[in-house]
Design a protein around this motif. Sequence first.
Motif, short mmCIF file in Angstrom:
data_model
loop_
_atom_site.label_atom_id
_atom_site.label_comp_id
_atom_site.label_asym_id
_atom_site.label_seq_id
_atom_site.Cartn_x
_atom_site.Cartn_y
_atom_site.Cartn_z
N ILE A 1 9.26 14.26 42.15
CA ILE A 1 8.72 14.39 43.50
C ILE A 1 8.53 15.85 43.89
O ILE A 1 7.96 16.13 44.94
CB ILE A 1 9.61 13.68 44.54
N SER A 2 9.01 16.77 43.07
CA SER A 2 8.78 18.20 43.33
C SER A 2 8.58 18.91 42.00
O SER A 2 9.52 19.09 41.24
CB SER A 2 9.96 18.82 44.09
N ALA A 3 7.35 19.32 41.75
CA ALA A 3 7.04 19.97 40.48
C ALA A 3 7.39 21.46 40.51
O ALA A 3 8.02 21.97 39.59
CB ALA A 3 5.57 19.79 40.15
N GLU A 4 6.98 22.15 41.59
CA GLU A 4 7.19 23.60 41.60
C GLU A 4 7.51 24.17 42.99
O GLU A 4 7.71 25.37 43.13
CB GLU A 4 5.97 24.33 41.03
N HIS A 5 7.60 23.34 44.02
CA HIS A 5 7.85 23.85 45.37
C HIS A 5 9.30 23.71 45.80
O HIS A 5 9.68 24.21 46.85
CB HIS A 5 6.96 23.14 46.39
N GLY A 6 10.11 23.02 45.03
CA GLY A 6 11.51 22.86 45.38
C GLY A 6 11.77 21.70 46.33
O GLY A 6 10.86 20.95 46.71
N ILE A 7 13.03 21.56 46.72
CA ILE A 7 13.46 20.47 47.59
C ILE A 7 13.59 20.95 49.04
O ILE A 7 13.04 20.36 49.96
CB ILE A 7 14.81 19.88 47.11
N GLY A 8 14.33 22.05 49.23
CA GLY A 8 14.48 22.62 50.55
C GLY A 8 14.91 21.62 51.59
O GLY A 8 15.83 20.81 51.39
N LEU A 9 14.24 21.65 52.73
CA LEU A 9 14.44 20.66 53.79
C LEU A 9 13.56 19.46 53.61
O LEU A 9 13.95 18.32 53.86
CB LEU A 9 14.11 21.30 55.15
N MET A 10 12.35 19.69 53.15
CA MET A 10 11.30 18.68 53.16
C MET A 10 11.66 17.44 52.36
O MET A 10 11.37 16.31 52.78
CB MET A 10 10.00 19.29 52.63
N LYS A 11 12.31 17.60 51.21
CA LYS A 11 12.52 16.46 50.32
C LYS A 11 13.99 16.14 50.10
O LYS A 11 14.33 15.33 49.25
CB LYS A 11 11.81 16.71 48.98
N ARG A 12 14.86 16.77 50.89
CA ARG A 12 16.30 16.60 50.70
C ARG A 12 16.73 15.13 50.80
O ARG A 12 17.50 14.64 49.99
CB ARG A 12 17.04 17.43 51.75
N LYS A 13 16.20 14.41 51.80
CA LYS A 13 16.62 13.02 52.01
C LYS A 13 16.06 12.08 50.94
O LYS A 13 16.52 10.94 50.82
CB LYS A 13 16.19 12.56 53.39
N LEU A 14 15.09 12.56 50.20
CA LEU A 14 14.50 11.72 49.15
C LEU A 14 15.31 11.73 47.86
O LEU A 14 15.19 10.81 47.04
CB LEU A 14 13.07 12.18 48.85
N LEU A 15 16.11 12.76 47.67
CA LEU A 15 16.81 12.92 46.39
C LEU A 15 17.64 11.70 46.00
O LEU A 15 17.60 11.27 44.84
CB LEU A 15 17.69 14.17 46.40
#
Length: 465
Positions: free
Chosen positions: A420-434
Amino acid sequence: MEILDRFAAIVGTKYAIRDAAEMAPFLVERREIYQGRAAMVLKPGSTEEVSQILKLANETGTPIVPQGGNTGLSGGQVPLDERAIVVSTVRLDKIREIDLATNSMTCEAGVILQRAQETARENDRLFPLSLGAEGSCTIGGNLSTNAGGVQALAYGVTRDLVLGLEVVLADGRIWRGLRKLKKDNTGYDLRHLFVGAEGTLGIIAAAVLKLFPAPRSTETAFVGVPSLQAALELLMIAQARAGTSVTSFELMAGLGVQLALKHSSNCRDPLKEPHPWYVLIELNSQARAGLRATLEEILAAGSERGLVRDAAIAASTEQAKNFWLLRLILPDAQRGTGGSIAHDVSVPVAAVPAFIEEASTAVRKLVPGIRPLPFGHLGDGNVHLAFCKPEALEKAAFLARADEVNAVVYELAVKYRGSISAEHGIGLMKRKLLPRVKDPVELELMRAIKRTLDPNGILNPGKVL
């Protein structure tokens, strides 16, 4: 206030920012999705000052948010707590050493990527990391997010370009691991804990980067192809005939090229008529001759198999830059569509056509009139899959559907054994998806590492985990 005074004393009042107006640029990221809060911005000028800052922060429980060029696209650099201190690495900007014998360059974290590239060129070397924000992003930020870029196909992502690190830990201790060794089999390879950790495990202060011999010849082609599958087959032909000389193989939808031409008067269409899909191919070689013939052979073979509808080979450096502008301007060009929902995902290269087609079809059913805008690095499977607002739909109503669109895209990325994240990281945006996409054991190992290295949770709290 007393605690803030102690922090300010470490770097000096000139480099301790408390004024709201001066702090404002450090509290919002470039897409203005996240607006942060912080008590102070510090600009340390040495690894030792970073060490003192973290030692005091660990003692006082003060949240620390590391920040480089503030170009991240997942919100990992944005402070969330009014007690937080942003530690900007902009003054850690020294290139400490160029070692031509070992093909390495030791840079501090605040060195701008473009400067690192130029310094390598001045020494007849190549530092191959290249991305749209290279004029403002920093080496420390590239390492912390494990940036990818347009040459990952040949040289790998940032993780593959680092030999050693200097890292300040949460308690202020400094790990001095600035090694230049290609072979060092003495236990756990700690550098890979910090690369891609987005500042949650330590602050990268400096790095030893890999350099490569500067290419003696470069050839660039802009190619119109009839389908995604044709683009994939052309990639296979290129790699079979040119091997590691294929340094970039970029994919663009026809809509993307139309938007690029509309967005910038500097863009020119190299081909005579529009095509449904385009690829940009770049070859590099240490040989001074023969590369043009290789590129022509690739295009001829593709044409014979019906994979190439039209193609233009750059006749000059300026023309090659125009080809690249059509690709690199796409993130900005999509903003002119009235609103877009963007994704940075990766799937196995062979699955790229099926993934894009299935995701586009599914999202079109979900939001009628939506306009898929896929582009990205076909050579390494990294797809930037944006969806532009339907012309008849209001922007607010469209963006309100973002969670639904995201769910479809990410579910399909996982289905195709992608990320779900190739090169932009997780940060805030995708944290809950992990938790939905990570193996539970893998996630618990990540949490255990975080607890071990940052037991008081001061480093970039609320990001990644």
